[in-house]
Scaffold this motif. Structure first.
Motif, mmCIF file in Angstrom:
data_model
loop_
_atom_site.group_PDB
_atom_site.id
_atom_site.type_symbol
_atom_site.label_atom_id
_atom_site.label_comp_id
_atom_site.label_asym_id
_atom_site.label_seq_id
_atom_site.Cartn_x
_atom_site.Cartn_y
_atom_site.Cartn_z
ATOM 1 N N ALA A 19 0.831 -1.206 0.000
ATOM 2 C CA ALA A 19 0.000 0.000 0.000
ATOM 3 C C ALA A 19 0.865 1.255 0.000
ATOM 4 O O ALA A 19 0.416 2.327 -0.397
ATOM 5 N N SER A 20 2.126 1.128 0.410
ATOM 6 C CA SER A 20 3.027 2.288 0.463
ATOM 7 C C SER A 20 3.349 2.835 -0.928
ATOM 8 O O SER A 20 3.932 3.904 -1.042
ATOM 9 N N LEU A 21 2.969 2.127 -2.006
ATOM 10 C CA LEU A 21 3.195 2.633 -3.361
ATOM 11 C C LEU A 21 2.215 3.742 -3.734
ATOM 12 O O LEU A 21 2.456 4.491 -4.669
ATOM 13 N N SER A 22 1.116 3.870 -3.010
ATOM 14 C CA SER A 22 0.071 4.822 -3.351
ATOM 15 C C SER A 22 0.614 6.233 -3.490
ATOM 16 O O SER A 22 1.317 6.736 -2.604
ATOM 17 N N GLN A 23 0.300 6.865 -4.634
ATOM 18 C CA GLN A 23 0.671 8.246 -4.957
ATOM 19 C C GLN A 23 2.183 8.463 -5.114
ATOM 20 O O GLN A 23 2.645 9.590 -5.106
ATOM 21 N N LYS A 24 2.942 7.404 -5.280
ATOM 22 C CA LYS A 24 4.389 7.524 -5.493
ATOM 23 C C LYS A 24 4.682 7.411 -6.986
ATOM 24 O O LYS A 24 3.957 6.758 -7.731
ATOM 25 N N GLU A 25 5.764 8.058 -7.422
ATOM 26 C CA GLU A 25 6.145 7.994 -8.830
ATOM 27 C C GLU A 25 6.681 6.605 -9.175
ATOM 28 O O GLU A 25 7.192 5.891 -8.327
ATOM 29 N N VAL A 26 6.573 6.261 -10.459
ATOM 30 C CA VAL A 26 6.882 4.922 -10.940
ATOM 31 C C VAL A 26 8.245 4.910 -11.631
ATOM 32 O O VAL A 26 8.442 5.613 -12.617
ATOM 33 N N PRO A 27 9.194 4.106 -11.137
ATOM 34 C CA PRO A 27 10.465 3.953 -11.853
ATOM 35 C C PRO A 27 10.287 2.949 -12.993
ATOM 36 O O PRO A 27 9.288 2.237 -13.050
ATOM 37 N N CYS A 28 11.247 2.894 -13.874
ATOM 38 C CA CYS A 28 11.185 1.900 -14.942
ATOM 39 C C CYS A 28 12.591 1.527 -15.370
ATOM 40 O O CYS A 28 13.558 2.232 -15.083
ATOM 41 N N ASN A 50 10.961 8.411 -2.210
ATOM 42 C CA ASN A 50 9.994 8.505 -1.107
ATOM 43 C C ASN A 50 9.019 9.664 -1.235
ATOM 44 O O ASN A 50 8.177 9.858 -0.373
ATOM 45 N N ARG A 51 9.146 10.468 -2.285
ATOM 46 C CA ARG A 51 8.230 11.594 -2.498
ATOM 47 C C ARG A 51 6.811 11.058 -2.652
ATOM 48 O O ARG A 51 6.582 10.085 -3.350
ATOM 49 N N SER A 52 5.849 11.708 -2.016
ATOM 50 C CA SER A 52 4.460 11.288 -2.117
ATOM 51 C C SER A 52 3.592 12.509 -2.372
ATOM 52 O O SER A 52 3.251 13.243 -1.453
ATOM 53 N N VAL A 53 3.271 12.757 -3.645
ATOM 54 C CA VAL A 53 2.430 13.884 -4.036
ATOM 55 C C VAL A 53 1.387 13.361 -5.003
ATOM 56 O O VAL A 53 1.704 12.627 -5.926
ATOM 57 N N ASN A 54 0.145 13.748 -4.812
ATOM 58 C CA ASN A 54 -0.932 13.280 -5.664
ATOM 59 C C ASN A 54 -1.080 14.216 -6.867
ATOM 60 O O ASN A 54 -2.011 15.005 -6.939
ATOM 61 N N ASP A 55 -0.161 14.121 -7.840
ATOM 62 C CA ASP A 55 -0.208 14.982 -9.021
ATOM 63 C C ASP A 55 -1.258 14.526 -10.031
ATOM 64 O O ASP A 55 -1.718 15.314 -10.843
ATOM 65 N N ASN A 56 -1.609 13.241 -10.034
ATOM 66 C CA ASN A 56 -2.600 12.696 -10.963
ATOM 67 C C ASN A 56 -2.306 13.049 -12.415
ATOM 68 O O ASN A 56 -3.132 13.615 -13.107
ATOM 69 N N HIS A 57 -1.145 12.681 -12.887
ATOM 70 C CA HIS A 57 -0.798 12.924 -14.290
ATOM 71 C C HIS A 57 -1.026 11.648 -15.081
ATOM 72 O O HIS A 57 -2.132 11.372 -15.507
#
Length: 168
Positions: free
Chosen positions: A65-74, A130-137
């Motif tokens: 659940a800690s992935l919520s609103q975190k940016e996705v690496p690839c 660890n940044r957690s911001v709900n940018d919704n992009h």
């Protein structure tokens, strides 16, 4: 890491704003060392960072659940000597003669937003940082099976769709 496996690049997942009607429709693996072009003021933005849009009620059972609103690496990886790489939706293992690179959950855009390609999100997914911001992009949501024209059985209604990436 096996000797026939090489990490080609590592970066951040990105894509179009989930409400944009035009522009690209696929997720991209963006390099962490971009070579930027000239800045212009015309309004045709269409490249945003991606974030996990999962929470305790929508995430597949083994994703944290800690992935919520975190940016996705690839990462873009290359297997030397291999000629075929295939993402198999609906499977957590590869068929005989194929080698599993990783397995996880089928993800894409929310059904109320614009179409985006399906991807196989590694079951060991991590945040970019660890940044957690709900940018919704650009957003990643788990895909669930729906019975009807999709035959049940063998599929089961409202279940996470598993996936695996196989090489040969």
């Amino acid at each position: 890491m096996p000797k026939d496996y090489a990490k080609h690049s590592l970066g951040q997942a990105g894509g179009n704003l989930y409400t944009n009607k035009g522009g690209g429709s696929n997720y991209l693996c963006l390099p962490s060392d971009p070579e930027n072009g000239k800045a212009y003021s015309y309004d045709n933005d269409g490249l945003y960072g991606a974030e996990y849009d999962v929470n305790s009620s929508t995430k597949p059972s083994s994703l944290p659940a800690s992935l919520s609103q975190k940016e996705v690496p690839c990462a873009v990886c290359r297997r030397t000597g291999k000629v075929s790489v295939l993402m198999k939706p609906g499977r957590k293992s590869c068929y005989k003669g194929w080698k599993a690179e990783y397995s996880g959950f089928l993800m894409s855009q929310h059904k109320e937003y614009n179409n985006v390609d399906y991807i196989c999100m590694d079951r060991d997914a991590e945040p970019l940082d660890n940044r957690s911001v709900n940018d919704n992009h650009a957003l990643f949501y788990p895909v669930r099976a729906r019975c009807g024209s999709l035959r049940c059985p063998p599929y089961k209604d409202y279940t996470d769709v598993l996936c695996t990436v196989c090489s040969k």
